[in-house]
Design a protein around this motif. Sequence first.
Motif, short mmCIF file in Angstrom:
data_model
loop_
_atom_site.label_atom_id
_atom_site.label_comp_id
_atom_site.label_asym_id
_atom_site.label_seq_id
_atom_site.Cartn_x
_atom_site.Cartn_y
_atom_site.Cartn_z
N THR A 19 0.82 -1.20 0.00
CA THR A 19 0.00 0.00 0.00
C THR A 19 0.86 1.25 0.00
O THR A 19 0.59 2.20 -0.75
N ILE A 20 1.89 1.27 0.82
CA ILE A 20 2.79 2.43 0.86
C ILE A 20 3.49 2.61 -0.49
O ILE A 20 3.60 3.73 -0.99
N GLU A 21 3.95 1.51 -1.08
CA GLU A 21 4.59 1.60 -2.39
C GLU A 21 3.62 2.17 -3.43
O GLU A 21 3.99 3.01 -4.25
N ARG A 22 2.38 1.69 -3.39
CA ARG A 22 1.38 2.17 -4.35
C ARG A 22 1.08 3.65 -4.13
O ARG A 22 0.96 4.42 -5.08
N LEU A 23 0.98 4.06 -2.87
CA LEU A 23 0.71 5.47 -2.57
C LEU A 23 1.85 6.37 -3.02
O LEU A 23 1.62 7.47 -3.55
N LEU A 24 3.08 5.92 -2.82
CA LEU A 24 4.23 6.72 -3.29
C LEU A 24 4.23 6.83 -4.81
O LEU A 24 4.52 7.89 -5.36
N GLY A 25 3.89 5.75 -5.49
CA GLY A 25 3.81 5.78 -6.95
C GLY A 25 2.71 6.71 -7.44
O GLY A 25 2.88 7.47 -8.38
N ASP A 26 1.57 6.65 -6.76
CA ASP A 26 0.45 7.54 -7.12
C ASP A 26 0.79 9.00 -6.87
O ASP A 26 0.44 9.88 -7.67
N ALA A 27 1.48 9.27 -5.76
CA ALA A 27 1.87 10.66 -5.46
C ALA A 27 2.83 11.18 -6.52
O ALA A 27 2.73 12.33 -6.94
N SER A 54 11.77 19.52 -15.21
CA SER A 54 12.52 18.26 -15.23
C SER A 54 13.31 18.06 -13.95
O SER A 54 13.34 16.96 -13.39
N GLN A 55 13.92 19.14 -13.46
CA GLN A 55 14.67 19.05 -12.20
C GLN A 55 13.74 18.78 -11.02
O GLN A 55 14.09 18.01 -10.11
N LEU A 56 12.56 19.39 -11.02
CA LEU A 56 11.59 19.13 -9.95
C LEU A 56 11.11 17.67 -9.98
O LEU A 56 10.97 17.04 -8.93
N VAL A 57 10.86 17.15 -11.17
CA VAL A 57 10.45 15.75 -11.30
C VAL A 57 11.56 14.83 -10.82
O VAL A 57 11.31 13.85 -10.09
N ASN A 58 12.80 15.13 -11.20
CA ASN A 58 13.93 14.31 -10.75
C ASN A 58 14.09 14.36 -9.23
O ASN A 58 14.33 13.34 -8.58
N ALA A 59 13.93 15.55 -8.65
CA ALA A 59 14.03 15.69 -7.20
C ALA A 59 12.92 14.90 -6.50
O ALA A 59 13.16 14.23 -5.49
N GLU A 87 11.44 12.23 -7.70
CA GLU A 87 11.75 10.81 -7.87
C GLU A 87 12.82 10.37 -6.87
O GLU A 87 12.74 9.27 -6.32
N VAL A 88 13.82 11.21 -6.64
CA VAL A 88 14.86 10.87 -5.66
C VAL A 88 14.25 10.78 -4.27
O VAL A 88 14.52 9.83 -3.51
N LEU A 89 13.41 11.74 -3.91
CA LEU A 89 12.76 11.73 -2.60
C LEU A 89 11.85 10.51 -2.45
O LEU A 89 11.88 9.82 -1.43
N SER A 90 11.09 10.20 -3.47
CA SER A 90 10.21 9.04 -3.45
C SER A 90 11.02 7.75 -3.34
O SER A 90 10.65 6.84 -2.59
N GLY A 91 12.11 7.66 -4.08
CA GLY A 91 12.97 6.49 -4.00
C GLY A 91 13.58 6.32 -2.62
O GLY A 91 13.68 5.20 -2.10
#
Length: 175
Positions: free
Chosen positions: A31-39, A61-66, A68-72
Amino acid sequence: MSNASLATAATHVVAQYSAAGKTLNKAYSATIERLLGDAKTRFVSALEARSLPLVNDQVKSQLVNAQEVLSGFMLKGVQTAYGQADQAIDLIAKRADSAIEKVAANVARVESSFEFVKLDAVRAINAPVASLATQIADKVAEGAKAVEARLGVVAEQVAEVAVAAKPARRAARKA
């Protein structure tokens, strides 16, 4: 109910609670993985949908990369925590099973050395309790599986609702 069947009932209870713990652990992790992906998906779509002043494609692009790093980073932390919880569940179950086997072996040894009539009475008293404990453990394991199934369905419904929802609009103020 014999000493062996009491030990078997206790081992069954430990196994069911262990399985329930692992099932709930897996459900919450997914569930947490799914929520992070949805966010992440919502963040990207919100960023792309709006034209913000001073935000060009490179900044987006930089905001999306940031993000993704935070989500990862968050996902790795969640996976580590849930992996450790699984290990703890296994360790507790293994120790409990070992203790049950030791107690059963000690009781069998004492029983073979001395003839205790009262042990049969104790077993007769504990038989319904052991039966009830196994039934409760089975219900707990079933409930954990139901929670896992429900969390999967609820998380999917939340994702569908979030995609279908329209952004709120503010009324413009008159100067």
